[in-house]
Design an enzyme around this catalytic site. Structure first.
Site, PDB file in Angstrom:
ATOM      1  N   SER A   1     -21.061  25.643 -38.977  1.00 57.19           N
ATOM      2  CA  SER A   1     -19.895  25.439 -39.841  1.00 57.19           C
ATOM      3  C   SER A   1     -20.341  25.027 -41.234  1.00 57.19           C
ATOM      4  O   SER A   1     -21.381  24.370 -41.395  1.00 57.19           O
ATOM      5  CB  SER A   1     -19.053  24.321 -39.221  1.00 57.19           C
TER       6      SER A   1
ATOM      7  N   TYR B   1     -17.741  15.277 -35.560  1.00 57.88           N
ATOM      8  CA  TYR B   1     -17.747  16.733 -35.316  1.00 57.88           C
ATOM      9  C   TYR B   1     -18.856  17.398 -36.135  1.00 57.88           C
ATOM     10  O   TYR B   1     -19.666  18.163 -35.601  1.00 57.88           O
ATOM     11  CB  TYR B   1     -16.379  17.353 -35.674  1.00 57.88           C
TER      12      TYR B   1
ATOM     13  N   LYS C   1     -22.565  19.563 -35.127  1.00 59.38           N
ATOM     14  CA  LYS C   1     -23.038  20.882 -35.592  1.00 59.38           C
ATOM     15  C   LYS C   1     -24.433  20.750 -36.220  1.00 59.38           C
ATOM     16  O   LYS C   1     -25.315  21.583 -35.991  1.00 59.38           O
ATOM     17  CB  LYS C   1     -22.059  21.459 -36.619  1.00 59.38           C
TER      18      LYS C   1
HETATM   19  P1  NAD Z   1     -11.396  27.274 -30.104  1.00 52.67           P
HETATM   20  O1  NAD Z   1     -11.125  25.882 -29.658  1.00 52.67           O
HETATM   21  O2  NAD Z   1     -10.243  28.194 -30.265  1.00 52.67           O
HETATM   22  O3  NAD Z   1     -12.457  27.955 -29.126  1.00 52.67           O
HETATM   23  C1  NAD Z   1     -13.441  27.225 -28.426  1.00 52.67           C
HETATM   24  C2  NAD Z   1     -13.361  27.655 -26.977  1.00 52.67           C
HETATM   25  O4  NAD Z   1     -14.363  26.950 -26.235  1.00 52.67           O
HETATM   26  C3  NAD Z   1     -12.003  27.329 -26.323  1.00 52.67           C
HETATM   27  O5  NAD Z   1     -11.528  28.466 -25.664  1.00 52.67           O
HETATM   28  C4  NAD Z   1     -12.336  26.199 -25.334  1.00 52.67           C
HETATM   29  O6  NAD Z   1     -11.491  26.247 -24.201  1.00 52.67           O
HETATM   30  C5  NAD Z   1     -13.788  26.497 -25.009  1.00 52.67           C
HETATM   31  N1  NAD Z   1     -14.584  25.332 -24.599  1.00 52.67           N
HETATM   32  C6  NAD Z   1     -14.659  24.106 -25.177  1.00 52.67           C
HETATM   33  N2  NAD Z   1     -15.522  23.322 -24.513  1.00 52.67           N
HETATM   34  C7  NAD Z   1     -16.020  24.069 -23.491  1.00 52.67           C
HETATM   35  C8  NAD Z   1     -16.951  23.805 -22.452  1.00 52.67           C
HETATM   36  N3  NAD Z   1     -17.541  22.611 -22.315  1.00 52.67           N
HETATM   37  N4  NAD Z   1     -17.224  24.798 -21.567  1.00 52.67           N
HETATM   38  C9  NAD Z   1     -16.611  25.998 -21.668  1.00 52.67           C
HETATM   39  N5  NAD Z   1     -15.716  26.298 -22.623  1.00 52.67           N
HETATM   40  C10 NAD Z   1     -15.426  25.337 -23.525  1.00 52.67           C
HETATM   41  O7  NAD Z   1     -12.218  27.167 -31.471  1.00 52.67           O
HETATM   42  P2  NAD Z   1     -12.600  28.305 -32.510  1.00 52.67           P
HETATM   43  O8  NAD Z   1     -11.840  28.051 -33.756  1.00 52.67           O
HETATM   44  O9  NAD Z   1     -12.568  29.632 -31.876  1.00 52.67           O
HETATM   45  O10 NAD Z   1     -14.106  27.870 -32.810  1.00 52.67           O
HETATM   46  C11 NAD Z   1     -15.196  28.445 -32.123  1.00 52.67           C
HETATM   47  C12 NAD Z   1     -16.480  27.763 -32.566  1.00 52.67           C
HETATM   48  O11 NAD Z   1     -16.614  27.913 -33.978  1.00 52.67           O
HETATM   49  C13 NAD Z   1     -16.522  26.265 -32.292  1.00 52.67           C
HETATM   50  O12 NAD Z   1     -17.832  25.918 -31.908  1.00 52.67           O
HETATM   51  C14 NAD Z   1     -16.170  25.638 -33.621  1.00 52.67           C
HETATM   52  O13 NAD Z   1     -16.731  24.363 -33.771  1.00 52.67           O
HETATM   53  C15 NAD Z   1     -16.791  26.641 -34.592  1.00 52.67           C
HETATM   54  N6  NAD Z   1     -16.154  26.645 -35.912  1.00 52.67           N
HETATM   55  C16 NAD Z   1     -14.803  26.817 -36.018  1.00 52.67           C
HETATM   56  C17 NAD Z   1     -14.197  26.805 -37.272  1.00 52.67           C
HETATM   57  C18 NAD Z   1     -12.701  26.936 -37.415  1.00 52.67           C
HETATM   58  O14 NAD Z   1     -12.174  26.558 -38.471  1.00 52.67           O
HETATM   59  N7  NAD Z   1     -11.982  27.479 -36.450  1.00 52.67           N
HETATM   60  C19 NAD Z   1     -14.991  26.658 -38.420  1.00 52.67           C
HETATM   61  C20 NAD Z   1     -16.351  26.495 -38.269  1.00 52.67           C
HETATM   62  C21 NAD Z   1     -16.941  26.506 -37.019  1.00 52.67           C
HETATM   63  C1  WQD Z   2      -7.836  23.386 -46.088  1.00 50.25           C
HETATM   64  C2  WQD Z   2      -7.232  22.797 -47.358  1.00 50.25           C
HETATM   65  C3  WQD Z   2      -6.729  20.445 -47.176  1.00 50.25           C
HETATM   66  C4  WQD Z   2      -3.654  20.904 -44.074  1.00 50.25           C
HETATM   67  C5  WQD Z   2     -11.689  22.139 -41.539  1.00 50.25           C
HETATM   68  C6  WQD Z   2     -12.863  21.377 -40.976  1.00 50.25           C
HETATM   69  C7  WQD Z   2     -14.112  22.195 -41.077  1.00 50.25           C
HETATM   70  C8  WQD Z   2     -13.932  23.588 -40.457  1.00 50.25           C
HETATM   71  C9  WQD Z   2     -12.669  24.254 -40.923  1.00 50.25           C
HETATM   72  C10 WQD Z   2     -14.788  23.634 -38.230  1.00 50.25           C
HETATM   73  C11 WQD Z   2      -7.787  21.418 -47.718  1.00 50.25           C
HETATM   74  C12 WQD Z   2      -5.457  21.252 -47.340  1.00 50.25           C
HETATM   75  C13 WQD Z   2      -4.628  21.152 -45.022  1.00 50.25           C
HETATM   76  C14 WQD Z   2      -2.390  20.394 -44.499  1.00 50.25           C
HETATM   77  C15 WQD Z   2      -3.184  20.455 -46.777  1.00 50.25           C
HETATM   78  N1  WQD Z   2     -13.826  23.533 -39.034  1.00 50.25           N
HETATM   79  N2  WQD Z   2      -4.398  20.934 -46.355  1.00 50.25           N
HETATM   80  N3  WQD Z   2      -2.201  20.194 -45.842  1.00 50.25           N
HETATM   81  O1  WQD Z   2     -10.552  20.753 -44.112  1.00 50.25           O
HETATM   82  O2  WQD Z   2     -11.457  22.815 -45.277  1.00 50.25           O
HETATM   83  O3  WQD Z   2     -11.951  22.442 -42.901  1.00 50.25           O
HETATM   84  O4  WQD Z   2     -11.550  23.368 -40.817  1.00 50.25           O
HETATM   85  O5  WQD Z   2     -15.966  23.642 -38.448  1.00 50.25           O
HETATM   86  O6  WQD Z   2     -15.114  21.478 -40.441  1.00 50.25           O
HETATM   87  O7  WQD Z   2     -13.018  20.168 -41.711  1.00 50.25           O
HETATM   88  O8  WQD Z   2      -9.667  23.084 -43.537  1.00 50.25           O
HETATM   89  O9  WQD Z   2      -7.449  24.050 -43.116  1.00 50.25           O
HETATM   90  O10 WQD Z   2      -7.803  21.587 -42.683  1.00 50.25           O
HETATM   91  O11 WQD Z   2      -7.754  22.414 -45.028  1.00 50.25           O
HETATM   92  O12 WQD Z   2      -2.947  20.252 -47.967  1.00 50.25           O
HETATM   93  O13 WQD Z   2      -1.481  20.118 -43.696  1.00 50.25           O
HETATM   94  O14 WQD Z   2      -5.823  22.591 -47.132  1.00 50.25           O
HETATM   95  O15 WQD Z   2      -6.659  19.238 -47.885  1.00 50.25           O
HETATM   96  O16 WQD Z   2      -7.844  21.348 -49.120  1.00 50.25           O
HETATM   97  P1  WQD Z   2     -10.912  22.172 -44.053  1.00 50.25           P
HETATM   98  P2  WQD Z   2      -8.104  22.781 -43.499  1.00 50.25           P
END
Ligand code: NAD
Ligand code: WQD
Length: 335
Positions: A124, A148, A152
């Site tokens: 991330s 969190y 990562k």
């Molecule tokens: P998500 O929660 O939709 O998907 C994660 C999946 O993993 C879910 O289906 C959950 O049921 C499963 N899971 C969790 N723990 C588990 C375990 N112990 N065993 C088996 N399954 C398990 O999340 P996502 O948004 O699809 O994110 C996927 C990955 O990408 C995550 O590792 C997340 O940290 C990373 N990521 C997400 C974002 C984002 O903004 N969505 C941004 C950066 C990184």
């Molecule tokens: C985006 C922008 C908020 C909600 C998060 C995690 C990051 C990654 C992605 C996993 C920001 C603003 C948001 C609201 C708002 N996840 N906002 N009102 O914070 O960039 O990233 O998700 O790895 O680790 O921190 O994403 O969508 O929460 O926010 O004004 O109700 O929207 O302040 O500027 P963020 P976000």
């Protein structure tokens, strides 16, 4: 290729499964459904017209994971499984370290045991910490500001050490920026439990009438209009990045991080405007205090992924909003 997908029922995993199936890969999905539903698996099959093998298993369960590796001739792993809510990780850090760090270590041990050494890991942009020297480049110093983010960062470090100990490992660390949007069919999308933490699902629920108004966290940042700026990336573009990363693993490149982002920053107000245009709905909002831990600006320098993976985002912010809205409108009660 026969690929194990952990967390394949989740938001990014499910979209990646569709793209992998479109290219005729064979998939084995492991998910404990802690943050997803079995319906997503059905819809992956429906969109692709292909079968997948699904195991309702926790990656922490060594006995079941061992059987999965024995039963399937797995060649590579894409590891999405984990917990991802920043706020929740501050409330229950031990659960986050256990699920993300211990879960990952057990998975890597199982891979090692079965001699599967090709891995794509969901990292991330959060690993850039409080850095606001944009655009973020892969070689920037890394840090984390919440449990969190620390999970990562720790997993990235573990994987760098693993590669140093054994160069047969081939590892991509994909640093996602802000994934949004949904499959254009409206069959797959982000399905948050309770009130969404992230901007796009929150706006979608305001548009559909589930939530009254958006709260914008601060309009006094040093940005173009005072609201936070982020690099939003369509989940289908992101999914395609995983296919490119897998191809690269076959060539052999060591353990490499890649920024997956568009390289552009959009403010909260710009996202609202684009969503209003895409949905033809008004998004009422109020300005409130900044959210603790937020930075002003985050966007990627994606040039390494552009050149080395031959991958680039294609979809615009308007398309991201249109697909988020299409998904929300067609699934008002979630999956
Ligand atoms: P998500 O929660 O939709 O998907 C994660 C999946 O993993 C879910 O289906 C959950 O049921 C499963 N899971 C969790 N723990 C588990 C375990 N112990 N065993 C088996 N399954 C398990 O999340 P996502 O948004 O699809 O994110 C996927 C990955 O990408 C995550 O590792 C997340 O940290 C990373 N990521 C997400 C974002 C984002 O903004 N969505 C941004 C950066 C990184
Ligand atoms: C985006 C922008 C908020 C909600 C998060 C995690 C990051 C990654 C992605 C996993 C920001 C603003 C948001 C609201 C708002 N996840 N906002 N009102 O914070 O960039 O990233 O998700 O790895 O680790 O921190 O994403 O969508 O929460 O926010 O004004 O109700 O929207 O302040 O500027 P963020 P976000």
């Amino acid at each position: 290729m026969k690929i194990l997908i952990t967390g394949g029922a989740g938001y990014i995993g499910s979209h990646t499964c569709v793209e992998l199936l479109n290219k005729n890969n064979e998939l084995i999905i492991v998910d404990n459904l802690s943050n997803s539903k079995y319906e997503a698996i059905k819809r992956i099959k429906q969109i692709s017209g292909k079968e997948v093998k699904f195991y309702h298993t926790d990656i922490l369960n060594e006995i079941e994971m061992d059987i999965i590796f024995q039963e399937n001739n797995i060649e590579a792993v894409i590891h999405f499984a984990g917990s991802k809510a920043v706020g929740e990780s501050c409330q229950i850090p031990l659960e986050y370290y256990k699920n993300n760090v211990t879960g990952s270590i057990k998975l890597f041990q199982m891979m090692q045991k079965h001699n599967v050494k090709k891995l794509v890991f969901s990292s991330s942009a959060t690993v850039y910490g409080l850095n606001d020297n944009v655009p973020f480049k892969e070689e920037f110093p890394l840090s984390a500001t919440n449990p969190y983010g620390r999970t990562k960062l720790m997993i990235e470090e573990i994987l760098r050490d693993l590669y140093s100990s054994d160069n047969f490992w081939q590892i991509s660390l994909l640093r996602y920026f802000n994934p949004v949007g949904a499959h254009p069919s409206g069959l797959l999308g982000e399905d948050p439990q309770g009130i969404p933490n992230n901007l796009m699902p929150f706006i979608s629920q305001v548009a559909v009438g589930k939530l009254e108004k958006l709260r914008i966290f601060g309009n006094d940042y040093p940005t173009k209009d005072g609201t936070g700026v982020r690099d939003y990336i369509h989940v289908v573009d992101l999914a395609k990045g995983h296919l490119k990363a897998l191809e690269k693993l076959r060539e052999g490149h060591g353990c490499q991080p890649y920024n997956l982002g568009s390289g552009e920053g959009n403010s909260v107000l710009e996202v609202i405007q684009a969503f209003e245009e895409a949905s033809n709905k008004k998004i009422p909002y109020e300005i409130v205090e900044r959210r603790a831990g937020d930075i002003a600006t985050s966007f990627a320098d994606p040039s390494k992924a552009n050149s080395k993976l031959e991958w680039k985002t294609k979809k615009t912010l308007l398309e991201m909003c249109a697909d988020s809205w299409n998904w929300q409108r067609k699934n008002p009660k979630r999956y």
